[in-house]
Scaffold this motif. Structure first.
Motif, short mmCIF file in Angstrom:
data_model
loop_
_atom_site.label_atom_id
_atom_site.label_comp_id
_atom_site.label_asym_id
_atom_site.label_seq_id
_atom_site.Cartn_x
_atom_site.Cartn_y
_atom_site.Cartn_z
N PRO A 1 -25.07 -15.24 -4.65
CA PRO A 1 -25.68 -13.90 -4.67
C PRO A 1 -26.70 -13.82 -5.80
O PRO A 1 -26.43 -14.30 -6.90
N ARG B 1 -29.09 -11.12 -7.88
CA ARG B 1 -29.40 -9.71 -8.09
C ARG B 1 -30.20 -9.53 -9.37
O ARG B 1 -30.05 -10.31 -10.31
N ASP C 1 -31.70 -8.01 -4.49
CA ASP C 1 -30.30 -8.07 -4.07
C ASP C 1 -30.20 -8.92 -2.81
O ASP C 1 -30.30 -8.43 -1.69
N ARG D 1 -23.38 -5.91 4.97
CA ARG D 1 -24.78 -6.37 4.98
C ARG D 1 -25.25 -6.49 6.42
O ARG D 1 -24.46 -6.83 7.30
N SER E 1 -37.69 -7.99 -1.13
CA SER E 1 -36.93 -6.86 -0.56
C SER E 1 -36.91 -6.93 0.97
O SER E 1 -36.16 -6.21 1.61
N ASP F 1 -32.26 -9.93 3.14
CA ASP F 1 -30.92 -9.46 2.77
C ASP F 1 -30.00 -10.68 2.60
O ASP F 1 -29.55 -10.98 1.49
N ALA G 1 -34.48 -13.83 -9.88
CA ALA G 1 -33.52 -13.01 -10.64
C ALA G 1 -33.69 -13.20 -12.15
O ALA G 1 -32.95 -12.61 -12.93
N GLU H 1 -17.73 -5.92 -14.04
CA GLU H 1 -19.14 -5.78 -13.67
C GLU H 1 -19.78 -4.57 -14.35
O GLU H 1 -20.89 -4.64 -14.88
N TRP I 1 -22.95 -4.63 -16.96
CA TRP I 1 -24.18 -3.85 -16.73
C TRP I 1 -24.45 -2.93 -17.91
O TRP I 1 -25.58 -2.75 -18.33
#
Ligand code: NAI
Length: 336
Positions: free
Chosen positions: A97, A99, A112, A163, A215, A218, A238, A298, A302
């Motif tokens: 992943p 992000r 993302d 998703r 963008s 996905d 990223a 998480e 952040w």
């Protein structure tokens, strides 16, 4: 329920980032008992190979592993420890992943993406020979079964995570059999998931379109070699390898790992950023269903990144591993 997890500290900055990660998981109350196992330089000294049987057995037994970066021994004809791990344990799903995290320089705002890489076939089968002097053949393997199982995994992941758009990226125009089989598997398995938008695209077009506007994407599904290259391109979007987690997952075991290397230039100096390994450990927690603890970690991460007061050198700050780790542990209290 508690989980026993094989812990491979790794080389270079590996021991520093694994220690930091274990501290944060313990502070968050993660129900994990670590079982240390050697690989890389330590295993070379003890066993003469970078990925010894004792470590593979430990992962087979525990079914879960967390791995720091490993140096690849130069010369000597050793198979890369990372490739050995994937092949021996049949970890056919490469999951990455990517992000955009707060305050990470160079990250695409709002990025993302999830990239799935088929981990077991393709040119990595290592079948290569010289036909006549000056002419070599490298064989790209591609079985329908491998295409189907990685496609199934990706669709199930998407269903579970909500998703809704997947691109299978290939070069079927040039390799109609090898890449065509992968594409056919993607389409056939996809018939059971009509609620997911299913698209396909040349891997060259993907390489052009991704850096222009990620963008538009996905979830991405790729064969081994394309996935290897494009997963690093995605990490670049990223902000670099130092902030991206990863996992290699099979039917019987899963190993979670930071995708950066051993960073020999800063090893042992207390400067390493443990973020990538910490996010990989968080993927492990999600994998076993410990969502509450994973979400708490998480949120704390952040918060620390967004505050920007305790960023490590690679993110433009002045904090060391210790300061960043303590800041995340302090933030855990605020995010519970
Ligand atoms: P590297 O990722 O180790 O280092 C590249 C640059 O990023 C260096 O400036 C380093 O200081 C920085 N960096 C990497 N991780 C960081 C972190 N967590 N915090 C702060 N800075 C960080 O790549 P390099 O130099 O190409 O490879 C070094 C060794 O690592 C080689 O032996 C290579 O084979 C091995 N390697 C292992 C991998 C794995 O086990 N998954 C993946 C990539 C490389």
């Amino acid at each position: 329920m508690r989980y026993r997890v094989t812990l491979i500290e790794g080389d270079g900055i590996g021991p520093e980032v694994t220690a930091a990660t274990c501290r944060i998981l313990a502070a968050a109350g993660a129900p994990i008992d670590w079982e240390p196992a050697p690989a890389g330089g330590l295993a070379m000294e003890q066993y003469g190979v970078p990925m010894p049987d004792v470590t593979l057995q430990s992962i087979r037994r525990n079914r879960l592993g967390l791995k720091g970066p490993l140096m690849t021994p130069k010369g000597g004809g050793f198979r890369s420890a990372n490739v050995a791990l994937r092949q021996e344990l049949d970890l056919y799903v490469g999951l990455r992943p990517v992000r955009a995290l707060p305050n990470v320089p160079g990250a695409w705002p709002g990025l993302d993406l999830v990239l799935f890489r088929e981990n077991t076939e393709d040119l990595y089968a290592g079948i290569e020979h010289e036909v006549t002097p000056g002419t070599v053949v490298s064989i790209k393997t591609s079985t329908r079964a491998a295409g189907e199982r990685i496609a199934s995994w990706a669709y199930e992941y998407m269903r579970y995570r909500g998703r809704r758009r997947i691109h299978c990226c290939h070069k079927a125009a040039v390799n109609p059999l090898a890449d065509g089989a992968f594409l056919t598997a993607f389409r056939e398995v996809g018939a059971a998931y009509p609620f997911i938008e299913q698209l396909d695209l040349g891997v060259d077009s993907l390489s052009l379109m991704l850096p222009l506007d990620p963008s538009k994407f996905d979830v991405l599904l790729l064969q081994n070699l394309y996935g290897d290259i494009l997963s690093d391109l995605c990490a670049g979007l990223a902000g670099g390898l130092g902030v991206v987690p990863g996992a290699n997952i099979g039917s019987r075991a899963a190993v979670f790992e930071a995708v950066h290397g051993t960073a020999p230039d800063i090893a042992g100096q207390g400067k390493a950023n443990p973020l990538a390994l910490l996010l990989s450990a968080n993927m492990l927690l999600e994998h076993v269903g410990e969502w509450k603890i994973a979400t708490r970690i998480e949120r704390a991460v952040w918060r620390v990144l967004a505050d920007g007061d305790h960023l490590t050198g690679d993110l433009g700050g002045t904090a060391g591993t210790e300061e960043f780790t303590t800041a995340v542990i302090d933030a855990l209290g605020e995010s519970s």
